[in-house]
Scaffold this motif. Structure first.
Motif, mmCIF file in Angstrom:
data_model
loop_
_atom_site.group_PDB
_atom_site.id
_atom_site.type_symbol
_atom_site.label_atom_id
_atom_site.label_comp_id
_atom_site.label_asym_id
_atom_site.label_seq_id
_atom_site.Cartn_x
_atom_site.Cartn_y
_atom_site.Cartn_z
ATOM 1 N N SER A 77 -6.136 6.421 2.420
ATOM 2 C CA SER A 77 -5.530 7.743 2.169
ATOM 3 C C SER A 77 -6.370 8.876 2.703
ATOM 4 O O SER A 77 -7.466 8.762 3.103
ATOM 5 C CB SER A 77 -5.270 7.941 0.690
ATOM 6 N N ALA A 136 -5.124 1.244 -1.225
ATOM 7 C CA ALA A 136 -4.422 2.528 -1.203
ATOM 8 C C ALA A 136 -5.412 3.692 -1.104
ATOM 9 O O ALA A 136 -5.141 4.677 -0.422
ATOM 10 C CB ALA A 136 -3.550 2.663 -2.447
ATOM 11 N N ARG A 193 1.075 4.124 -3.031
ATOM 12 C CA ARG A 193 0.792 5.546 -2.792
ATOM 13 C C ARG A 193 1.963 6.470 -3.130
ATOM 14 O O ARG A 193 1.792 7.681 -3.131
ATOM 15 C CB ARG A 193 0.436 5.763 -1.326
ATOM 16 N N THR A 231 0.835 -1.200 0.000
ATOM 17 C CA THR A 231 0.000 0.000 0.000
ATOM 18 C C THR A 231 0.872 1.254 0.000
ATOM 19 O O THR A 231 0.603 2.214 -0.732
ATOM 20 C CB THR A 231 -0.959 -0.005 1.210
#
Length: 139
Positions: free
Chosen positions: A139, A135, A18, A14
């Motif tokens: 976020s 992801a 990102r 992840t």
């Protein structure tokens, strides 16, 4: 229970997904950000690289990068690499089937029927979830 290896692997993937740049992500950066022991993380990332999910680059600007777009990396693939079979018992595994020693007829076995349902539900979630989904969720 999810192993630490799998939990850390998912966190690392992840983190890499990102990353804003096209540059590989350094192991130390991932370890520090995600609070993962670096030596353990190196082993996990190597496993993911050998499975073809990650690529790596050596040198001053080296590190790890995704070999495919996050939207193309399904959780079924990640989980099988890090955790092994998705099924909780071998007699319902699609990829690692083994007959149970203690069961004369698995078609009459109540545990077998239950574990097929569990497997199918788990597979549905993993097949319909990508690294991009993870992801975006965090976020």
């Amino acid at each position: 229970m999810l192993s630490k290896k799998t939990k850390y692997g998912l966190k690392a993937l992840t983190f890499i997904a990102r990353a804003d740049s096209d540059m590989p992500v350094r192991v130390g950066e991932i370890a520090a950000s995600e609070n993962i022991p670096q030596k353990f993380l190196e082993s996990i990332l190597l496993t993911l690289r050998k499975a073809g999910l990650l690529g790596s680059k050596k040198g001053k600007h080296g590190g790890y990068y995704l070999r495919n777009k996050p939207s193309e990396i399904k959780m079924t693939d990640v989980m099988r690499v890090l955790e092994g079979p998705i099924a909780m018992v071998p007699c319902v595994s699609l990829n690692y089937y083994e007959k149970c020693d203690d069961c004369p007829d698995e078609h009459k076995c109540s545990v077998h029927r239950l574990m097929i349902e569990v497997r199918d539900s788990t597979l549905k979630v993993f097949r319909n979830t990508t690294l991009e989904d993870l992801a975006l969720k965090d976020s």
